[in-house]
Design an enzyme around this catalytic site. Structure first.
Site, short mmCIF file in Angstrom:
data_model
loop_
_atom_site.label_atom_id
_atom_site.label_comp_id
_atom_site.label_asym_id
_atom_site.label_seq_id
_atom_site.Cartn_x
_atom_site.Cartn_y
_atom_site.Cartn_z
N HIS A 176 0.68 -1.59 -0.11
CA HIS A 176 0.31 0.10 -0.10
C HIS A 176 1.02 1.16 -0.09
CE1 HIS A 176 -3.88 -2.65 0.35
NE2 HIS A 176 -4.66 -1.41 0.20
N LYS A 233 -10.42 -6.80 7.45
CA LYS A 233 -11.45 -7.57 9.13
C LYS A 233 -11.10 -6.12 9.85
CE LYS A 233 -7.26 -9.78 11.75
NZ LYS A 233 -7.04 -9.25 13.04
#
Lengths: 280, 203
Positions: free
Chosen positions: B58, B123
């Site tokens: 990322h 999550k």
């Protein structure tokens, strides 16, 4: 006098790394089955059912239950007269971790320096805690700790005037802030007393107590039951999707402390709170 | 969510997308129409292509966007799975592969969403900025079940590193998945199961 070979320690640690990551302990699996009955949220029930299915697949295929096979935390309980032969105990343990993570296809998640952050490539070094005891024992517990739950743990130096109410508030606030991130239903390890590092150590060690074993101290057993009830009222639920099963257990360890202090540490364990143990 | 063998066999012979026996199977990559049809709290199964990327990937994608460099894959309709798998055993495409905590990607996600990478699987809760970006760009955030990584590995048909190989487990992998079980955590209206689910069962 008892003699333990360094090579035996290595072999035991290797085996325990793989077992801990791939085979859920019976007490936790049984607790899942109980919660499957009691959980009120249909989605929560499905999550617990999935965790049971996952545990079964992991055990049968000897695959890690979770891809985060953690920092390898190793608890050594060793008699004061035990002699280690053929190498340094720490090297033997780290060699066991190296072999276990390689042979078990476990993820290597450890970086050498917390600042520079290069992966060591073999999940070493382990975090090792030694406890010297009077008996002639050599006992090892391997407890791989993933950081989804570790990152949500916390410690606070309370004042004595805050008392047990302050302890309860801190534990509940910590679990509440953790929400769904530590992969609930969680196990909550609490260390109360000692010094800062002693409280942190106790909170980690408390996670190892089997879920079907009561706290031997009735006052603490009562406090654990009260905290568990309060935590399960938070509504976080399995995987954080909402529900009545946020924690499977609250386990407390305490130690003598200073007249001026009340250290409290909360170590959160994920639903699997993996560990495996063995003796030589 | 529990897929028993009988169900698996039944689903195998079904079309790649649609409702079947109460199970909704989504085909990835995603269309805006599919994304709009998803409601927070729905349990669905993803079949098709997803790309893994977590913290280090990322950071790199974000920096490449800042420098206006081309992305390693076309973002349109694609899903990113926040996961760093365990090593694959011989004969298996991948090792255990469950979701990691999504919150650590929050700093980068709005920029990636604006670039078109608007379907995420992870999550845990997301920031207000990420949820706003999902509303603005018609995106969706799915939650996979943390810790159910051995089960999810069995949903992966193939895996191939397509970028940042040197990042090891954090490399970008193109996965072909079959019926990966997920819950719609935040839909494109901004409804959040982590908030609504908790509110519903809070005593």
């Amino acid at each position: 006098m008892k003699t333990v070979k360094a090579s035996e320690i290595t072999n035991l640690v290797e085996k325990l790394c793989i077992e801990a990551c791939c085979v859920i302990t019976g007490d936790i699996e049984n607790k899942f089955k109980c919660c499957l009955e009691t959980e009120k949220s249909p989605l929560g029930k499905q999550v617990i059912g999935t965790l049971l299915e996952n545990a079964k697949i992991a055990r049968e295929e000897l695959s890690p239950m979770c891809q985060d096979t953690g920092v390898t935390v190793v608890f050594v309980k060793m008699g004061q007269n035990v002699q280690i032969e053929g190498g340094f105990i720490e090297d033997a343990i780290n060699q066991g971790v190296r072999q276990g993570y390689e042979k078990g296809y476990l993820r290597k998640s450890v970086v050498r320096s917390p600042i520079e952050r290069t992966n060591t490539g073999d999940n070493t070094p382990a975090v090792i805690h030694y406890e010297i005891v009077s008996d002639d024992v050599f006992h090892i517990t391997v407890s791989p700790k993933g950081f989804g739950s570790e990152n949500k743990s916390a410690l606070k130096m309370l004042t004595p005037s805050e008392g047990v109410e302050g302890v309860k508030k801190f534990v509940i606030d910590t679990v509440s802030a953790a929400g769904g991130n530590p992969c609930p239903p969680i196990i909550v390890g609490v260390g109360i007393g000692g010094t800062m590092e002693k409280a942190a150590y106790m909170s980690k060690k408390a996670l190892l107590r089997p879920l079907d074993e009561q706290n031997p101290d009735p006052t603490l057993a009562e406090l654990e039951a009260e905290l568990l009830t309060e935590i399960n009222k938070l509504g976080i639920g399995p995987a954080g999707f909402g529900g009545t099963t946020t924690a499977l257990a609250v386990n407390i360890l305490t130690y003598a402390t200073h007249i001026a202090g009340l250290p409290v540490s909360v170590n959160i364990g994920c639903h699997a709170t993996r560990h495996a143990e063995g003796s030589l | 969510m529990n897929i028993n063998k009988k169900d698996k066999d039944r689903i195998t012979s079904s079309p790649p997308s649609g409702d079947l026996g109460g199970k909704r199977i989504l085909s990835a990559p995603f269309t805006d129409e599919t994304i709009r049809s998803l409601k927070s709290g729905d349990m669905v199964y993803i079949s098709g292509t997803v790309y893994t990327a977590r913290d280090a990937a990322h950071k790199r994608l974000y920096e490449m966007i800042q420098r206006s460099e081309p992305m390693p894959f076309d973002f349109k309709g694609q899903a990113v799975y926040y996961a760093g798998p365990a090593p694959a055993k011989p004969g298996k495409p991948i090792g255990s592969v469950g979701p990691t905590t999504s919150g650590r990607m929050d700093a980068y996600s709005p920029t990636l969403i604006a670039e078109g990478l608007k379907v995420m699987i992870g999550k845990g809760t997301r920031s207000a900025e990420v949820i706003d970006a999902l509303k603005t760009h018609t995106g969706v955030y799915f939650a996979a079940i943390g810790g159910a990584a051995a089960l999810m590995a069995n949903c992966v048909l193939s895996a191939e590193v397509i970028a940042f190989d040197e990042l090891g487990t954090e490399a970008i992998r193109k996965l072909e998945v079959k019926e990966l079980p997920v819950v719609v955590a935040v839909d494109c209206q901004g409804n959040d199961v982590y908030e609504s689910g908790r509110d519903m069962y809070k005593l």
